[in-house]
Design a protein around this motif. Structure first.
Motif, PDB file in Angstrom:
ATOM      1  N   TYR A 122      48.805  34.258  32.203  1.00 41.30           N
ATOM      2  CA  TYR A 122      48.597  34.439  33.644  1.00 41.30           C
ATOM      3  C   TYR A 122      49.738  33.819  34.464  1.00 41.30           C
ATOM      4  O   TYR A 122      50.061  34.289  35.544  1.00 41.30           O
ATOM      5  CB  TYR A 122      47.256  33.835  34.085  1.00 41.30           C
ATOM      6  CG  TYR A 122      46.059  34.602  33.564  1.00 41.30           C
ATOM      7  CD1 TYR A 122      46.005  35.985  33.665  1.00 41.30           C
ATOM      8  CD2 TYR A 122      44.995  33.959  32.963  1.00 41.30           C
ATOM      9  CE1 TYR A 122      44.919  36.699  33.177  1.00 41.30           C
ATOM     10  CE2 TYR A 122      43.906  34.664  32.470  1.00 41.30           C
ATOM     11  CZ  TYR A 122      43.873  36.040  32.584  1.00 41.30           C
ATOM     12  OH  TYR A 122      42.819  36.747  32.104  1.00 41.30           O
ATOM     13  N   LEU A 181      53.077  35.992  32.824  1.00 41.53           N
ATOM     14  CA  LEU A 181      52.842  37.398  32.468  1.00 41.53           C
ATOM     15  C   LEU A 181      53.614  37.752  31.198  1.00 41.53           C
ATOM     16  O   LEU A 181      54.229  38.820  31.104  1.00 41.53           O
ATOM     17  CB  LEU A 181      53.207  38.332  33.620  1.00 41.53           C
ATOM     18  CG  LEU A 181      52.230  38.307  34.786  1.00 41.53           C
ATOM     19  CD1 LEU A 181      52.703  39.203  35.906  1.00 41.53           C
ATOM     20  CD2 LEU A 181      50.836  38.735  34.359  1.00 41.53           C
ATOM     21  N   GLY A 212      49.533  36.879  25.881  1.00 38.31           N
ATOM     22  CA  GLY A 212      48.280  37.619  26.037  1.00 38.31           C
ATOM     23  C   GLY A 212      47.790  38.165  24.703  1.00 38.31           C
ATOM     24  O   GLY A 212      46.596  38.072  24.372  1.00 38.31           O
ATOM     25  N   VAL A 238      39.784  38.996  30.278  1.00 33.71           N
ATOM     26  CA  VAL A 238      41.212  39.324  30.149  1.00 33.71           C
ATOM     27  C   VAL A 238      41.405  40.841  30.052  1.00 33.71           C
ATOM     28  O   VAL A 238      42.348  41.401  30.627  1.00 33.71           O
ATOM     29  CB  VAL A 238      41.890  38.562  28.979  1.00 33.71           C
ATOM     30  CG1 VAL A 238      41.388  38.972  27.632  1.00 33.71           C
ATOM     31  CG2 VAL A 238      43.404  38.765  29.028  1.00 33.71           C
ATOM     32  N   ARG A 288      41.183  42.318  33.455  1.00 36.57           N
ATOM     33  CA  ARG A 288      42.359  42.033  34.287  1.00 36.57           C
ATOM     34  C   ARG A 288      43.571  42.877  33.914  1.00 36.57           C
ATOM     35  O   ARG A 288      44.376  43.219  34.775  1.00 36.57           O
ATOM     36  CB  ARG A 288      42.729  40.554  34.200  1.00 36.57           C
ATOM     37  CG  ARG A 288      41.793  39.672  35.004  1.00 36.57           C
ATOM     38  CD  ARG A 288      42.049  38.241  34.650  1.00 36.57           C
ATOM     39  NE  ARG A 288      40.993  37.389  35.153  1.00 36.57           N
ATOM     40  CZ  ARG A 288      41.161  36.555  36.165  1.00 36.57           C
ATOM     41  NH1 ARG A 288      42.289  36.482  36.788  1.00 36.57           N
ATOM     42  NH2 ARG A 288      40.172  35.786  36.557  1.00 36.57           N
ATOM     43  N   VAL A 289      43.737  43.181  32.612  1.00 33.30           N
ATOM     44  CA  VAL A 289      44.913  43.993  32.245  1.00 33.30           C
ATOM     45  C   VAL A 289      44.616  45.490  32.343  1.00 33.30           C
ATOM     46  O   VAL A 289      45.502  46.312  32.128  1.00 33.30           O
ATOM     47  CB  VAL A 289      45.466  43.652  30.835  1.00 33.30           C
ATOM     48  CG1 VAL A 289      45.994  42.240  30.780  1.00 33.30           C
ATOM     49  CG2 VAL A 289      44.463  43.917  29.738  1.00 33.30           C
ATOM     50  N   PHE A 334      49.273  44.796  27.771  1.00 31.74           N
ATOM     51  CA  PHE A 334      49.889  43.483  28.028  1.00 31.74           C
ATOM     52  C   PHE A 334      51.373  43.670  28.362  1.00 31.74           C
ATOM     53  O   PHE A 334      51.893  43.031  29.272  1.00 31.74           O
ATOM     54  CB  PHE A 334      49.720  42.547  26.826  1.00 31.74           C
ATOM     55  CG  PHE A 334      48.374  41.888  26.775  1.00 31.74           C
ATOM     56  CD1 PHE A 334      47.984  41.009  27.764  1.00 31.74           C
ATOM     57  CD2 PHE A 334      47.491  42.152  25.739  1.00 31.74           C
ATOM     58  CE1 PHE A 334      46.745  40.390  27.726  1.00 31.74           C
ATOM     59  CE2 PHE A 334      46.249  41.548  25.697  1.00 31.74           C
ATOM     60  CZ  PHE A 334      45.868  40.668  26.694  1.00 31.74           C
ATOM     61  N   ALA A 368      51.714  44.879  31.855  1.00 40.79           N
ATOM     62  CA  ALA A 368      51.545  43.799  32.846  1.00 40.79           C
ATOM     63  C   ALA A 368      52.833  42.985  32.952  1.00 40.79           C
ATOM     64  O   ALA A 368      53.267  42.625  34.041  1.00 40.79           O
ATOM     65  CB  ALA A 368      50.372  42.910  32.449  1.00 40.79           C
ATOM     66  N   LEU A 387      48.990  42.192  37.351  1.00 36.62           N
ATOM     67  CA  LEU A 387      47.829  42.597  36.565  1.00 36.62           C
ATOM     68  C   LEU A 387      47.163  43.806  37.198  1.00 36.62           C
ATOM     69  O   LEU A 387      47.230  43.998  38.406  1.00 36.62           O
ATOM     70  CB  LEU A 387      46.817  41.442  36.514  1.00 36.62           C
ATOM     71  CG  LEU A 387      47.281  40.173  35.808  1.00 36.62           C
ATOM     72  CD1 LEU A 387      46.317  39.042  36.102  1.00 36.62           C
ATOM     73  CD2 LEU A 387      47.364  40.409  34.313  1.00 36.62           C
ATOM     74  N   ARG A 404      43.930  44.213  37.129  1.00 29.74           N
ATOM     75  CA  ARG A 404      42.664  43.653  37.630  1.00 29.74           C
ATOM     76  C   ARG A 404      41.520  44.655  37.582  1.00 29.74           C
ATOM     77  O   ARG A 404      40.588  44.580  38.361  1.00 29.74           O
ATOM     78  CB  ARG A 404      42.813  43.183  39.078  1.00 29.74           C
ATOM     79  CG  ARG A 404      43.701  41.987  39.186  1.00 29.74           C
ATOM     80  CD  ARG A 404      43.739  41.481  40.580  1.00 29.74           C
ATOM     81  NE  ARG A 404      44.816  40.527  40.728  1.00 29.74           N
ATOM     82  CZ  ARG A 404      44.721  39.249  40.413  1.00 29.74           C
ATOM     83  NH1 ARG A 404      43.620  38.778  39.924  1.00 29.74           N
ATOM     84  NH2 ARG A 404      45.757  38.453  40.566  1.00 29.74           N
TER      85      ARG A 404
END
Lengths: 120, 364
Positions: free
Chosen positions: B140, B143, B148, B175, B178-179, B222, B225, B231, B233
């Motif tokens: 986070y 990035l 991740g 997670v 978020r990705v 990942f 991102a 992200l 999200r």
């Protein structure tokens, strides 16, 4: 003051240039004239990272020579120019006239190439 | 400390507290925080620093104050936990201590403790989850796709040991959400519901993931991102999109490859790619090359604090490679050295901008 330092100091005085440096391929700083907000070690490390990763990927595409990499970002520009076993890094602001700066950078690159050969 | 000294300090404290409320500034918070520290009021110092950072989020001094107070506050907790561990070591104490070190940002201590815990209690999930949280903190913050991916591997190990570990499912759902891996997030949310765990956050995620299905390439998400520097999200994740995001790019790319001197042209959005010209399909090394160049340029620009990478030109004995990146989309061409950079970059910029608008509208 070494001649390489003279070249980068002169280049750093050009309009719109925020700083420049000569960095070896493995991230060693040879000469620098960077504004206070740029950490020499960080600049050297990142430039070396960009060159190394790009060259590795280029080798897989059977392309072997990287002369120059110009990065345009929202708040500035970054020019990485090969001078043989090292790179000249020039950081400018985002408003700079790139053609003009590239001309000055090319002149500095030519001078540094000669100096790099003499030093070697 | 005698009574007069106590009264003096109390008076000074009142004055500084009034100053913080009447004319707040980083230095006012720091001065008051210093007095709190001298009086051993560490909890109050942390709360004060938080309050100050809410008003002055860029203040390095306030961050230092918070870190110092937090470190001292947690030092006492560390001493207690170390004593408890020496007396009767248990996975719970290991995890709790590792969590404290994680809060302090001492990653070496976190790693050492969790590895020791895994060696001594291989069937406990706690250490894996602390390691996963440490990796997620790095993900986070920077990035970094690698962090991740490592975190997900650790959570999977924990779930393999105990499929009913709600903390592991919650961490994974969070997670993935978020990705933008909504289908994977949904599977873990469903498991949480089956386990009887549910709060507002889980219910919100459940609503956002309700239509998601299928399998997702978490590694690619990942990397996406990391590449885009943000992200998903969950909102507008890949599985939620309708239409082909490449459709709008096809004609434009065909036009670009017809510019004199242009030999290859590619357009990449997320894990999909479109190629034109002298490119051997989706496995062509040129695709990897432009991805790597864009990613390296993006990272360098961000870390050098010159903003987000949006265009690049690379010269070499192969000619010239021009790149244009915006959000998730990347367009690039290889051309001969004499080709007009401005013309090519302009076309690439238009291609990226138009196709993004097209895909968001869903009618591309």
């Amino acid at each position: 003051m070494s001649s390489m330092e003279q070249v980068v100091t002169e280049l750093a005085k050009a309009s719109g240039v925020r700083g420049c440096a000569v960095v070896t391929e493995d991230g060693m700083m040879v000469a620098s004239a960077l504004q206070g907000r740029f950490e020499p070690d960080v600049v050297a490390g990142l430039a070396s990272f960009v060159i190394a990763t790009t060259r590795r990927a280029m080798a897989q595409d059977r392309q072997d020579r990287l002369d120059r990499f110009v990065v345009h970002a929202t708040h500035g520009k970054l020019v990485l120019s090969d001078i043989g076993h090292a790179f000249l890094i020039t950081i400018t602001d985002q408003f700079v006239h790139l053609d003009l700066v590239l001309r000055i950078v090319d002149e500095a690159t030519a001078r540094l190439k000669v100096l790099a050969r003499i030093d070697a | 400390m005698n009574l007069i000294q106590k009264l003096k300090i109390r008076k000074e404290l009142k004055r500084l507290e009034a100053r913080v409320h009447e004319s707040p500034s980083p230095s006012a918070f720091i001065d008051l925080g210093q007095v709190y520290i001298n009086l051993g009021m560490l909890e109050k110092t942390v709360a004060l620093a938080d309050e100050g950072l809410a008003l002055f989020p860029q203040s390095a001094e306030l961050r230092k104050l918070r870190k110092f107070a937090k470190k001292n506050q947690l030092s006492a907790r560390i001493t207690d936990l170390r004593a408890a561990m020496a007396k009767s070591p248990s996975p719970g104490v290991y995890s709790e201590l590792a969590d404290v070190y994680l809060e302090l940002g001492d990653m070496d201590a976190v790693h050492g403790l969790t590895e020791e815990c895994i060696r001594r209690f291989p069937q406990d999930t706690g250490a894996y989850l602390v390691q996963a949280r440490a990796s997620l903190t790095a993900f986070y913050r920077d990035l970094s796709a690698r962090a991740g991916i490592v975190a997900v591997e650790l959570i999977r190990k924990a779930i393999k040991i105990d499929g009913r570990d709600a903390k592991a499912h919650k961490l994974m759902a969070d997670v993935c959400y978020r990705v933008g891996a909504l289908a994977t997030a949904r599977r873990h949310i469903d498991e949480l519901v089956r386990l009887g765990v549910g709060d507002d956050e889980i219910r919100n995620m459940q609503r956002a993931c309700s239509d998601a299905s299928g399998d997702e390439d978490l590694d690619a998400l990942f990397h996406r991102a990391e590449f885009r520097g943000g992200l998903a999200r969950g909102a507008g994740g890949t599985s939620g999109r309708t239409g082909d995001p490449l459709k709008a790019a096809r004609d434009a790319l065909t036009g670009i490859v017809q510019i004199p001197g242009v030999t290859k042209a590619v357009y990449i959005v997320g894990a999909k790619a479109l190629v034109r010209g002298d490119v051997n399909g989706g496995d062509d090394p040129f695709l990897r090359l432009v991805r790597v160049m864009a990613r390296a340029a993006h990272r360098a620009a961000r870390r050098m604090d010159i903003g987000s990478f949006n265009k690049g030109v690379v010269d070499g004995n192969f000619g010239r490679i021009c790149l244009c990146s915006f959000g998730d989309a990347l367009a690039a061409v290889q051309c001969e050295g004499h080709s007009s950079v401005e013309a090519v970059l302009e076309q690439l910029q238009e291609l990226v901008a138009n196709s993004l608008v097209g895909s968001e509208g869903g009618d591309a």
